[in-house]
Design an enzyme around this catalytic site. Structure first.
Site: not given
Length: 396
Positions: A124, A367, A370
């Site tokens: 990702s 998170d 990312h």
């Protein structure tokens, strides 16, 4: 406030003085002459300058796109949509020690890759970089989505005016992986076949001109390792009578297999292969599931980088494998280069979604892996453009 402007080497330099005489400060802002870059994209390409050693310096220019102007930003990377208020993390630029890194030019990028196909192959975070590039290029031409899988992981976009295709090919291990099951439920653990590359990307490699590889994050869990269909050990496991071969072993073998596939592909074009090195996470005061977070709003100095030693070891493994592949690929016409962002991004704990990633399925978790869009990840594509310019320049 007053502004003095001057031209220097084709670039406009503006010295902006803010405040009164007693509290004045001067910010140097560089505005690159995009017209010069477009018409002469290979001039002033310093092939001797190390793009990956430098520092983050203040930059008050507006971002090249916003979360409003770019409509393709994924839900979980759209930090401002989810309530992030601070914008200071957008106003830094990467300054190599011995040269300038030009601001991204979508015109230049699309002119060089016209008629080509570029694929981001990996997990990702590979997709994260592809989404950044998609936003940057959309300032020049509106892309057209031509394919997306059911899980919104692999996809293809086309830029018809430039006959350019941009792909994200999902492959969280680069090699063949099968999730193990227990009582009919997925465990999150995989059987990794280290000598068999993942067909999700390998079957498409003959159509690709630029392949950008990146993977590591999914290795940080218990997996079982196979070679020649034989179980040879595991990683991050405590299983009786089974050897834990370690995280580094599995990552090394996976990248070996991927680069071997490139060099042994008989029907491939002369592929320009880029390894994007390990992108560090920035959890503080815990891990992702023990209350860890990333609440910083500005870069840190390199000496303050958290967990630098472990990050550097993972980077070292990746670099060793692509250097080996480069030696084998030279006479085949394949190019292997390193997009070395580990140290650069180690200094950017401020650029992650944190609690502003829209994780409705994991409410309360940060998170810190990312990167927000727009955000510091955009520099990866500025660096990628410079690498492609150097490669193109050397062939002309």
């Amino acid at each position: 406030m007053f502004i003095n402007q001057a031209m220097f080497g084709g670039e406009k330099i503006a010295a902006v003085q803010l405040g009164g005489a007693s509290k004045s400060r001067t910010i140097i802002v560089q505005e690159y002459n995009q017209a010069n870059i477009v018409t002469r994209p290979y001039e002033n390409v310093s092939r001797s300058c190390n793009l990956f050693k430098g520092q983050w310096i203040p930059d008050r220019r507006d971002t090249l796109y916003t979360n409003f102007s770019c409509t393709t930003i994924p839900y979980r990377r759209n930090c401002f949509f989810h309530g992030r208020k601070d914008k200071d993390f957008l106003h830094w630029r990467w300054k190599p020690e011995q040269c300038e890194l030009p601001r991204f030019s979508s015109k230049t990028f699309l002119s060089i890759v016209q008629g080509k196909t570029m694929a981001f192959i990996g997990d990702s975070i590979a997709r994260n970089q592809m989404d950044s590039l998609l936003c940057l290029l959309s300032t020049e031409e509106t892309p057209k989505e031509v394919y997306k899988d059911a899980e919104d992981r692999s996809m293809t976009w086309e830029f018809p005016k430039h006959n350019f295709s941009l792909m994200a090919l999902w492959s969280q291990f680069l090699v063949t992986a099968t999730e193990t099951m227990f009582n009919g439920s997925a465990t999150g653990s995989f059987d990794l076949h280290l000598d068999k590359v993942d067909q999700n990307w390998s079957e498409k490699i003959t159509f690709i001109d630029y392949a950008i590889f990146s993977d590591v994050q999914w290795f940080f869990r218990q997996h079982y390792l196979y070679e020649g269909s034989n179980l040879i050990g595991c990683i991050l496991c405590q299983v009786p009578n089974m050897t834990d071969l370690g995280l580094n072993f599995a990552i090394k073998r996976a990248f070996q297999a991927a680069f071997k596939q490139i060099n042994e592909c008989k029907n491939c074009k002369n592929i320009f292969t880029v390894l994007r090195t390990f992108s560090p996470s920035h959890f503080e005061n815990g891990t992702w599931n023990t209350g860890g977070g990333c609440n910083r709003t500005r870069p840190v100095k390199i000496e303050d980088v958290i967990g630098r030693d472990s990050n550097w070891e993972l980077r070292k493994i990746q670099v060793e494998e692509i250097e080996t592949a480069r030696e084998k690929g030279e006479y085949l016409g394949n190019r292997f280069e390193i997009l070395d962002i580990t140290e650069i991004m180690g200094m950017r704990p401020d650029g992650h979604p944190g609690l502003y990633g829209g994780n409705t399925w994991m409410t309360g978790y940060s998170d810190c892996i990312h990167w927000c869009l727009p955000g510091p990840i955009d520099v990866w594509n500025e660096l990628l453009l410079e690498m492609i310019k150097r490669q193109t320049f050397s062939l002309n």
